[in-house]
Design an enzyme around this catalytic site. Structure first.
Site, PDB file in Angstrom:
ATOM      1  CG  HIS A 196      -2.024  -0.965   1.172  1.00  0.00           C
ATOM      2  ND1 HIS A 196      -3.198  -0.795   1.873  1.00  0.00           N
ATOM      3  CD2 HIS A 196      -2.168  -2.125   0.485  1.00  0.00           C
ATOM      4  CE1 HIS A 196      -4.016  -1.803   1.637  1.00  0.00           C
ATOM      5  NE2 HIS A 196      -3.405  -2.630   0.804  1.00  0.00           N
ATOM      6  CE1 TYR A 209      -6.014   4.123  11.102  1.00  0.00           C
ATOM      7  CE2 TYR A 209      -5.450   4.002   8.775  1.00  0.00           C
ATOM      8  CZ  TYR A 209      -5.247   3.603  10.077  1.00  0.00           C
ATOM      9  OH  TYR A 209      -4.273   2.674  10.353  1.00  0.00           O
ATOM     10  N   PRO A 249      -4.195   0.298  18.580  1.00  0.00           N
ATOM     11  CG  PRO A 249      -6.077  -0.944  17.991  1.00  0.00           C
ATOM     12  CD  PRO A 249      -5.404  -0.318  19.171  1.00  0.00           C
ATOM     13  CE  LYS A 255       3.867   3.430  13.542  1.00  0.00           C
ATOM     14  NZ  LYS A 255       4.270   2.978  12.233  1.00  0.00           N
ATOM     15  CE1 TYR A 310      -1.422   4.074   9.539  1.00  0.00           C
ATOM     16  CE2 TYR A 310      -0.225   2.801   7.905  1.00  0.00           C
ATOM     17  CZ  TYR A 310      -1.334   2.972   8.708  1.00  0.00           C
ATOM     18  OH  TYR A 310      -2.353   2.051   8.659  1.00  0.00           O
TER      19      TYR A 310
END
Length: 415
Positions: free
Chosen positions: A81, A214, A311, A315, A407
């Site tokens: 991704h 998200y 979550p 990580k 990220y």
């Protein structure tokens, strides 16, 4: 291996408690350095290979698995991704829109979606099936001894009822928050508990987008993710207060879950495929925890035994693997040079990365979730701040780059 007084004695250099990603990656790195180890696991092999957990691998994690020679199936089946979408409405009650954070354009790399259980399968196949190296499953009564000496030991009862003692030079506690290692000595605990959890479902439904979404919604957070081209992984924010009926999985029928997902993920041009749930829905509590120091004598904690992250930042598994990379280097240096410098620096080195990950996970959690109206973060001022942060993150290149590099994962050793 020797027998005496009803206890079977074993000897190895490194005893590893826990056969999750942390313990198995450590065992693989040590094997590559010619250092023998024994891995102990309380569950069966079938159980840990089926246990669904995290599914996002940072770029440094993928690179480490490649360097370790266990990324063949990951490279074939993993889903690269190159960004994520932040979905939110610019004004309360308004229509939601997607705002893409382009990892490739901002930081030149991305993440790979590949389930934690798949990583475990690959590592076990390499260690047990290919190399014939020891992993003891279904052990019970694990106890740690003489941790402040140069010859610590681990005792346990095997599945057949026999008693065993493993004498070693180093003990790696990779057995999670509820394991024996974390309770073997006193630590300073820094902790934050969030007033909500995630209700998660795994569904046989083809993903309709190529990247994670998200969603910040007035009814609460939602996450759209995937495990493979046929299966989606979805989450809903639910209350953590047991007095609230919505905190109970029993209050959520399949139909209600899909309806709520459709509402919170609604966006022009987006379709949410529905399908059969492949596992029973469950609620994951949201909390942060850091235990320090991460070393006590010859015991070294790694992963969830030393730290928990919510979550939202993806990580947990990555942080555990970063820990054992540092530990493997310290152990290898000790056997090659006799130095204890790496041992002495282990806790401080790991905790620098841990706190960076904790901050990022807190940032994502605080920005995206709805807090109760009776809390400071959930009043009109707090929700206004959230929307301001979301707008800034998607319109400022500097803010978007900060999110992207955290990220995707900062290079190992850079924190």
């Amino acid at each position: 291996m020797t027998r005496g007084s009803g206890v079977t004695e074993h000897r190895t250099r490194v005893g590893i408690v826990g056969a999750g990603p942390a313990g198995l990656v450590l065992a693989r790195l040590l094997a590559l350095a010619g250092i023998d180890s024994v891995v102990l696991e309380a569950r069966s092999r079938a159980y840990i290979e089926a246990r669904v957990r995290a599914g996002v691998l940072e770029a440094p994690t993928v690179e480490l698995l490649r360097e370790a020679g266990v990324a063949g199936r990951l490279d074939r089946e993993g889903m690269p991704h190159h960004g994520i979408a932040l979905r939110f409405s610019d004004e309360p009650g308004g229509p939601a829109a997607d705002h893409r954070i382009d990892f490739g354009e901002l930081v030149g790399s991305g993440i790979t979606v590949y389930g934690q259980q798949e990583v475990v399968k690959d590592l076990l196949a390499d260690r047990v099936d290919d190399a014939g190296l020891p992993v003891e499953f279904d052990v019970s009564g694990v106890a740690l001894h003489d941790l402040n000496s140069e010859t610590p030991s681990i005792t346990w009862t095997a599945a057949d009822g026999t008693e065993h003692r493993l004498r070693c030079d180093v003990v790696a506690g990779c057995d999670g928050f509820h394991g024996i290692s974390r309770t073997a000595y006193d630590q300073e605990i820094a902790e934050r508990v969030y007033p909500f959890g995630w209700l998660g479902v795994l569904a046989r439904a083809a993903p309709t987008t190529d990247e994670l979404v998200y969603a910040h919604h007035d009814r609460g957070f939602a996450l759209y993710s995937m495990r493979n081209p046929e299966v989606t992984r979805l989450y809903l924010q639910v209350p953590a207060d047991a007095r609230d009926p919505d905190s109970d999985v029993a209050a959520w029928s399949d139909r209600r879950i899909w309806d709520e997902l459709q509402t919170r993920l609604a966006c022009d041009g987006f379709t949410l495929n529905e399908g059969e749930f492949l596992e029973k829905p469950g609620v994951t509590p949201m909390r942060s925890m850091v235990a320090s120091p991460m070393r006590h004598g010859r015991l070294f904690l790694a992963g969830d035994a030393a730290h928990i992250v919510p979550p939202t930042g993806a990580k947990g598994m990555n942080l555990a693997i970063a820990d054992v990379r540092v530990l493997a280097e310290a152990i290898t240096d000790h056997y090659r040079t006799g130095s204890g410098t790496g041992f002495d620096a282990y806790s401080a080195t790991c905790l620098r990365r841990v706190w960076r990950a904790e901050h990022f996970s807190w940032f994502m959690t605080s920005m995206l979730h709805r807090f109760g109206p009776d809390t400071e973060a959930g009043d009109a001022f707090g929700t206004g701040l959230q929307r301001s942060q979301l707008r800034y993150t998607v319109t400022s290149r500097a803010a978007a780059t900060s999110l992207a590099e955290n990220y995707v994962g900062l290079p190992h050793g850079s924190c």
